[in-house]
Design a protein around this motif. Structure first.
Motif, PDB file in Angstrom:
ATOM      1  N   VAL A 250       0.885  -1.165   0.000  1.00 20.14           N
ATOM      2  CA  VAL A 250       0.000   0.000   0.000  1.00 20.14           C
ATOM      3  C   VAL A 250       0.920   1.212   0.000  1.00 20.14           C
ATOM      4  O   VAL A 250       1.543   1.546   1.014  1.00 20.14           O
ATOM      5  CB  VAL A 250      -0.934   0.028   1.221  1.00 20.14           C
ATOM      6  N   HIS A 251       1.023   1.871  -1.127  1.00 16.70           N
ATOM      7  CA  HIS A 251       2.008   2.943  -1.308  1.00 16.70           C
ATOM      8  C   HIS A 251       1.658   4.187  -0.492  1.00 16.70           C
ATOM      9  O   HIS A 251       0.495   4.493  -0.268  1.00 16.70           O
ATOM     10  CB  HIS A 251       2.099   3.320  -2.786  1.00 16.70           C
ATOM     11  N   ASN A 252       2.711   4.891  -0.107  1.00 18.61           N
ATOM     12  CA  ASN A 252       2.543   6.172   0.582  1.00 18.61           C
ATOM     13  C   ASN A 252       3.330   7.276  -0.107  1.00 18.61           C
ATOM     14  O   ASN A 252       3.628   8.307   0.504  1.00 18.61           O
ATOM     15  CB  ASN A 252       2.968   6.046   2.047  1.00 18.61           C
ATOM     16  N   GLY A 253       3.693   7.039  -1.362  1.00 22.11           N
ATOM     17  CA  GLY A 253       4.320   8.087  -2.158  1.00 22.11           C
ATOM     18  C   GLY A 253       5.821   7.994  -2.288  1.00 22.11           C
ATOM     19  O   GLY A 253       6.403   8.545  -3.233  1.00 22.11           O
ATOM     20  N   PHE A 254       6.508   7.319  -1.371  1.00 22.59           N
ATOM     21  CA  PHE A 254       7.970   7.332  -1.330  1.00 22.59           C
ATOM     22  C   PHE A 254       8.609   6.727  -2.580  1.00 22.59           C
ATOM     23  O   PHE A 254       9.737   7.064  -2.935  1.00 22.59           O
ATOM     24  CB  PHE A 254       8.463   6.552  -0.109  1.00 22.59           C
ATOM     25  N   HIS A 255       7.881   5.861  -3.231  1.00 16.73           N
ATOM     26  CA  HIS A 255       8.407   5.105  -4.364  1.00 16.73           C
ATOM     27  C   HIS A 255       8.584   5.946  -5.627  1.00 16.73           C
ATOM     28  O   HIS A 255       9.213   5.494  -6.582  1.00 16.73           O
ATOM     29  CB  HIS A 255       7.428   3.961  -4.666  1.00 16.73           C
ATOM     30  N   TYR A 256       8.029   7.155  -5.647  1.00 20.40           N
ATOM     31  CA  TYR A 256       7.901   7.897  -6.911  1.00 20.40           C
ATOM     32  C   TYR A 256       8.489   9.302  -6.849  1.00 20.40           C
ATOM     33  O   TYR A 256       7.782  10.291  -7.066  1.00 20.40           O
ATOM     34  CB  TYR A 256       6.420   7.974  -7.306  1.00 20.40           C
TER      35      TYR A 256
ATOM     36  N   ARG B  13      -0.206   9.497  -1.174  1.00 19.74           N
ATOM     37  CA  ARG B  13      -0.292  10.072   0.170  1.00 19.74           C
ATOM     38  C   ARG B  13      -1.749  10.311   0.555  1.00 19.74           C
ATOM     39  O   ARG B  13      -2.144  10.086   1.694  1.00 19.74           O
ATOM     40  CB  ARG B  13       0.471  11.417   0.203  1.00 19.74           C
ATOM     41  N   VAL B  14      -2.544  10.773  -0.395  1.00 18.38           N
ATOM     42  CA  VAL B  14      -3.960  11.040  -0.127  1.00 18.38           C
ATOM     43  C   VAL B  14      -4.742   9.741   0.052  1.00 18.38           C
ATOM     44  O   VAL B  14      -5.624   9.638   0.915  1.00 18.38           O
ATOM     45  CB  VAL B  14      -4.561  11.871  -1.276  1.00 18.38           C
ATOM     46  N   ASN B  15      -4.394   8.732  -0.756  1.00 23.63           N
ATOM     47  CA  ASN B  15      -5.208   7.522  -0.799  1.00 23.63           C
ATOM     48  C   ASN B  15      -4.876   6.510   0.299  1.00 23.63           C
ATOM     49  O   ASN B  15      -5.743   5.719   0.679  1.00 23.63           O
ATOM     50  CB  ASN B  15      -5.056   6.844  -2.165  1.00 23.63           C
ATOM     51  N   LEU B  16      -3.646   6.500   0.801  1.00 25.22           N
ATOM     52  CA  LEU B  16      -3.269   5.481   1.782  1.00 25.22           C
ATOM     53  C   LEU B  16      -4.183   5.482   3.011  1.00 25.22           C
ATOM     54  O   LEU B  16      -4.698   4.421   3.393  1.00 25.22           O
ATOM     55  CB  LEU B  16      -1.807   5.624   2.202  1.00 25.22           C
ATOM     56  N   PRO B  17      -4.420   6.617   3.677  1.00 31.75           N
ATOM     57  CA  PRO B  17      -5.294   6.562   4.858  1.00 31.75           C
ATOM     58  C   PRO B  17      -6.714   6.125   4.526  1.00 31.75           C
ATOM     59  O   PRO B  17      -7.375   5.482   5.357  1.00 31.75           O
ATOM     60  CB  PRO B  17      -5.250   7.997   5.403  1.00 31.75           C
ATOM     61  N   ARG B  18      -7.188   6.431   3.337  1.00 32.76           N
ATOM     62  CA  ARG B  18      -8.521   5.998   2.933  1.00 32.76           C
ATOM     63  C   ARG B  18      -8.552   4.476   2.781  1.00 32.76           C
ATOM     64  O   ARG B  18      -9.509   3.814   3.188  1.00 32.76           O
ATOM     65  CB  ARG B  18      -8.925   6.665   1.617  1.00 32.76           C
ATOM     66  N   PHE B  19      -7.494   3.940   2.194  1.00 35.60           N
ATOM     67  CA  PHE B  19      -7.424   2.496   1.992  1.00 35.60           C
ATOM     68  C   PHE B  19      -7.388   1.767   3.333  1.00 35.60           C
ATOM     69  O   PHE B  19      -8.087   0.770   3.541  1.00 35.60           O
ATOM     70  CB  PHE B  19      -6.193   2.146   1.155  1.00 35.60           C
ATOM     71  N   VAL B  20      -6.592   2.277   4.267  1.00 34.48           N
ATOM     72  CA  VAL B  20      -6.500   1.665   5.601  1.00 34.48           C
ATOM     73  C   VAL B  20      -7.846   1.736   6.311  1.00 34.48           C
ATOM     74  O   VAL B  20      -8.249   0.800   7.010  1.00 34.48           O
ATOM     75  CB  VAL B  20      -5.399   2.355   6.427  1.00 34.48           C
ATOM     76  N   ARG B  21      -8.552   2.837   6.136  1.00 35.85           N
ATOM     77  CA  ARG B  21      -9.870   3.005   6.753  1.00 35.85           C
ATOM     78  C   ARG B  21     -10.893   2.026   6.170  1.00 35.85           C
ATOM     79  O   ARG B  21     -11.702   1.446   6.892  1.00 35.85           O
ATOM     80  CB  ARG B  21     -10.357   4.435   6.540  1.00 35.85           C
TER      81      ARG B  21
ATOM     82  N   ILE C 196      -2.778  -0.545  -6.203  1.00 39.09           N
ATOM     83  CA  ILE C 196      -4.069  -0.847  -5.612  1.00 39.09           C
ATOM     84  C   ILE C 196      -4.757   0.386  -5.038  1.00 39.09           C
ATOM     85  O   ILE C 196      -5.971   0.527  -5.108  1.00 39.09           O
ATOM     86  CB  ILE C 196      -3.908  -1.955  -4.548  1.00 39.09           C
ATOM     87  N   ASP C 197      -3.985   1.339  -4.481  1.00 43.42           N
ATOM     88  CA  ASP C 197      -4.618   2.509  -3.878  1.00 43.42           C
ATOM     89  C   ASP C 197      -5.167   3.486  -4.907  1.00 43.42           C
ATOM     90  O   ASP C 197      -5.915   4.397  -4.571  1.00 43.42           O
ATOM     91  CB  ASP C 197      -3.631   3.237  -2.947  1.00 43.42           C
ATOM     92  N   ASN C 198      -4.804   3.293  -6.181  1.00 44.18           N
ATOM     93  CA  ASN C 198      -5.351   4.131  -7.247  1.00 44.18           C
ATOM     94  C   ASN C 198      -6.849   3.937  -7.442  1.00 44.18           C
ATOM     95  O   ASN C 198      -7.470   4.669  -8.215  1.00 44.18           O
ATOM     96  CB  ASN C 198      -4.664   3.824  -8.579  1.00 44.18           C
ATOM     97  N   VAL C 199      -7.421   2.937  -6.787  1.00 40.61           N
ATOM     98  CA  VAL C 199      -8.833   2.657  -7.002  1.00 40.61           C
ATOM     99  C   VAL C 199      -9.693   3.878  -6.669  1.00 40.61           C
ATOM    100  O   VAL C 199     -10.755   4.090  -7.273  1.00 40.61           O
ATOM    101  CB  VAL C 199      -9.263   1.419  -6.174  1.00 40.61           C
TER     102      VAL C 199
END
Length: 385
Positions: free
Chosen positions: A56-62, A73-81, A359-362
């Motif tokens: 589950v990416h948090n932006g560091f890879h790019y 960064r925006v999508n990770l907390p939504r995915f975890v929720r 996956i978080d791009n959903v």
């Protein structure tokens, strides 16, 4: 060929994570009652949704694609929720910057993280000691997670059932054609080889690597795609590296991440994970190409190179490799960006193609769908079940 099936509101092609989420969204949020999901495998999420690094990416890879990094960064907390039961958060995640041949320095990486609002900190001496200081400039402790694809698949099965979505397993869509009544004719082939036609108001092509393998009036996607046969090695880590995720960047680029579905780690390497690549085209079936590929592992070369940076890696035990097709947009090869592909086919009104890079791009897809109109009824056609 017999048209024995009642008309559908939506046919979703592909039972990966994206196809499942879109089918649930259309049934629950948009009120479309007759939704069919067509999956060529006997279960959901057994191909690209499973055979990947489970990150589950948090932006560091790019660091060379601000948009992709920021969206992560925006999508990770939504995915975890939204999928807490499927996310492994109890891991220590490190990003290490190589001293030689890296495309970014440690200082540049810190600045990039500030720009996207991602918190990082210099790792403690005990974590630093895992790396060869002659090859690594700096090590950062970050927040990044892994997901269990089997738990996501269980969620999908449950939600699709509760949403009234019909799933047709071991069935492959072969063609999409125009119909005289403004519907779309979807030709499907069952496991026994028998062809059937479904008539649908909307079609969502979420078949990932198979996006362009449909015939009939389907025009193909207008964006260039690159296909790769990739190898993801599954490893049993030594105690020093257990519950640890590491990415070394950004020229010597490799990652090892927990793979919760198997209780192992994945190992990928920029040089050895891609085995074969080609530009996608209709008539060149990537899944057939994969099935005919001689799957000779390169894990020995991966371990040998990774072991120079992280000596404890030489004590890891190789279990097996996951070979799969990876599909990326040609235009993003230079910057490693992973935007979604979302195309409405003007030649086939009501037909959409969707491709997600991670996956978080959903959530980016769902935002696109929020702006689309999907009337829940049409004259003379009752929506009551």
């Amino acid at each position: 060929m017999q048209n024995r099936h009642p008309d559908q509101d939506v046919v979703v092609i592909g039972g990966g994570f994206y196809g499942a989420v879109i089918a649930v969204y259309l049934a629950r949020q948009r009120g479309l009652k007759r939704v069919v999901l067509v999956e060529r495998e006997p279960q959901l999420m057994t191909r690209a949704s499973y055979n990947n690094q489970a990150r589950v990416h948090n932006g560091f890879h790019y660091p060379r694609s601000f948009t992709t990094a920021y969206r992560s960064r925006v999508n990770l907390p939504r995915f975890v929720r939204d999928w807490p039961e499927a996310v492994k958060t109890d891991l220590t995640k490190l990003y290490a910057i190589a001293r030689r041949n890296s495309k970014c320095t440690a200082r540049q990486f810190e600045r990039f993280c500030r720009n996207i609002g991602a918190e990082i900190q210099v790792a403690d001496p005990g974590l630093h000691a895992l790396f060869d200081p002659r090859l690594i400039e700096e090590v950062f402790l970050v927040e990044e997670y892994a997901f269990d694809s089997t738990k996501l698949a269980a969620w999908a099965e449950r939600e699709l059932s509760e949403s009234g979505v019909q799933i047709r397993y071991q069935t492959r869509v072969t063609a999409i054609s125009r119909s005289t009544d403004a519907a779309l004719n979807v030709t499907v082939q069952r496991r026994d080889g028998i062809l059937e036609q479904l008539s649908s108001r909307y079609v969502f092509n979420c078949s990932y690597s198979g996006l362009n393998q449909l015939t009939g009036d389907f025009p193909g996607v207008s964006t260039g795609l690159k296909q790769e046969i990739t190898e993801m090695a599954l490893m049993q880590m030594p105690p020093a590296l257990d519950d640890l995720g590491v990415t070394v960047m950004d020229g010597p680029f490799f990652s090892m991440m927990p793979f919760p579905a198997r209780g192992l780690h994945t190992l990928s390497h920029v040089r050895y994970t891609p085995h074969l690549h080609w530009n996608d085209q209709q008539g060149l079936d990537p899944y057939q190409k994969l099935s005919q590929y001689d799957r000779v592992s390169r894990v020995d070369r991966m371990i040998r190179d990774v072991g120079r940076y992280i000596p404890a890696m030489l004590d890891a035990r190789y279990v097996e490799s996951l070979f799969e097709i990876k599909t990326v947009l040609v235009k993003n090869e230079s910057d490693d960006g992973r935007p979604i592909l979302f195309e409405k086919h003007a030649e086939l009104p009501g037909c959409y193609s969707v491709l997600g890079g991670k996956i978080d791009n959903v959530y980016d897809v769902l935002e696109k769908l929020d702006s689309e109109e999907f009337p829940t009824s049409q004259p003379g056609n009752s929506q009551e079940q």
